[in-house]
Scaffold this active site. Sequence first.
Site: not given
Length: 525
Positions: A258, A222, A218-219, A194
């Site tokens: 997220k 998070d 990924d994000d 992330d």
Amino acid sequence: MAAAVLVPFAAVAPAQPAAAQARTLTVATDGSDSGPGTVAAPLRTIQRAVDLAGPGTVIRIRGGTYDPDVNIRIEKSGTPSQPITMRAYDGEHVAIDGENMPNTPAPSGESYPRVERGAIHVSGDWWRFEGLEIVNGPYGIFAIESSNNVYKDLVTRDNYETGLHLVLDSSDNRVINLDSHGNRDPRKNGESADGLAIKQGAGSGNVVTGARLWNNADDGFDSWDFLTPIRVEDSVAWGNGFDRWGFPGWEGDGNGFKLGRGTADHVVNNSIAFDNAVGGFIDNGNPGSLRLENNTAWANGGSGFVFDRSASTLNRNLSVADGAGVDLGSSGGSGNSWDLRDGWSNADLVSTSASDIKGPRAADGSIPATDFLRPRGHAGLGADLGEDDGGGGPAPVRHEAEHAPATCDGAIDADHPGYSGSGFCNTDNATGVAARFTVDADSPVTAALVIGYANGGSGGRPAEAVVNGSTTGPIPFAATGAWEVWATTTITVRLDPGGNTVRLVATGSDGLPNIDYLELSPGEA
């Protein structure tokens, strides 16, 4: 090292070892670890400076690239009044390159010791990291069970895991003006790299302000299994979750923000998620009562807002041109774009050009002011990073009365709703009792301090503000009508560089009103 400080070698006296806990230590690429750590005779390695540092030390790193063979390990702590600072020297560009460290990358599917994670590995408290770029590390910064740290004006990019990662019990950390991008994780095929992660732990008072998180595997952000509320504000996440590296079996999630899985009432305000592979803002299975206000989701591959497994409150948020509609389940709120009408499109926006928001930061480190994604004719809807809101100026910093290093001459209570955070300071009923805060300033500044309070008594509760031992003036604290009715009052004070002690001291026998927080809004210097 600057040429102005060089002298002929024959004229240099034998260098003396740097003294432990020196107030200032300088590091340069052409220094020597046997030197005293002065500007004229700097140290060579950042680790040597860390080893010599003590409470109050400022480590100044001269411009250049530092590429150690092992990660920099911070295993000691400063104090509330004397944090340890690691910063770039007078605005020079400093890069810490972890490519030579182990686990860059780690083998696919394998784990490795936590102490080897991070080009900078932090397990100490009361540190300030400022103006550094961290690249190609086994994580950029990996902070474990560390609290009361400040991460300001950092760039964490192209690391082999998350750019900035806080894990386990971590409280009262502040992330300010972070740029974190291009981080990837070959060992997990994109599953966990992330831009910024605060994960798998608990701890109150963690705040993220002015972050830009983009093109991570990924994000963007998070908070997986972090079980205490985190506050995110004035931040932007875009382009996350796409396979830019050709990994086999791609597993990147691709969300902007997220906010799950474990139960925690996270807060996200005035932030933007756009062009992420999947979601904009999602609860990710967090069953808590999250709160999202004045955020914007645009052109994400899936839904802009997914809060179908929580009991969240969403107010004045904007969703336009996302791949799917919002999914709220039992979550509610008001004034959102979907509450106002259907059929929002790009034609309803002032600008869809992201060039400003992706451009160089402002001189003070904030996100550039922009009308990007502002809705036409709806001034209070969605995120606003224009001149008067969000970008273009320093963001307020809130200090909750219930969070260390704040102290209360009484009890931390939570029996009168409407307060910020997880409680408030209820002092004893006596003259001289106080609520104490520590407020940081980068330079001498005249600042407005906004105090949140409730006074359900029949009359005012007089007090005075004492800053660094000097009384600055009276505070009347007028009655608010009930203990559940919260108000604010503002005082103007002069702050010194570093940590400032601000005490709100009762001058009447009833003590202070209930004190919720103290918020710093930078004023005229």
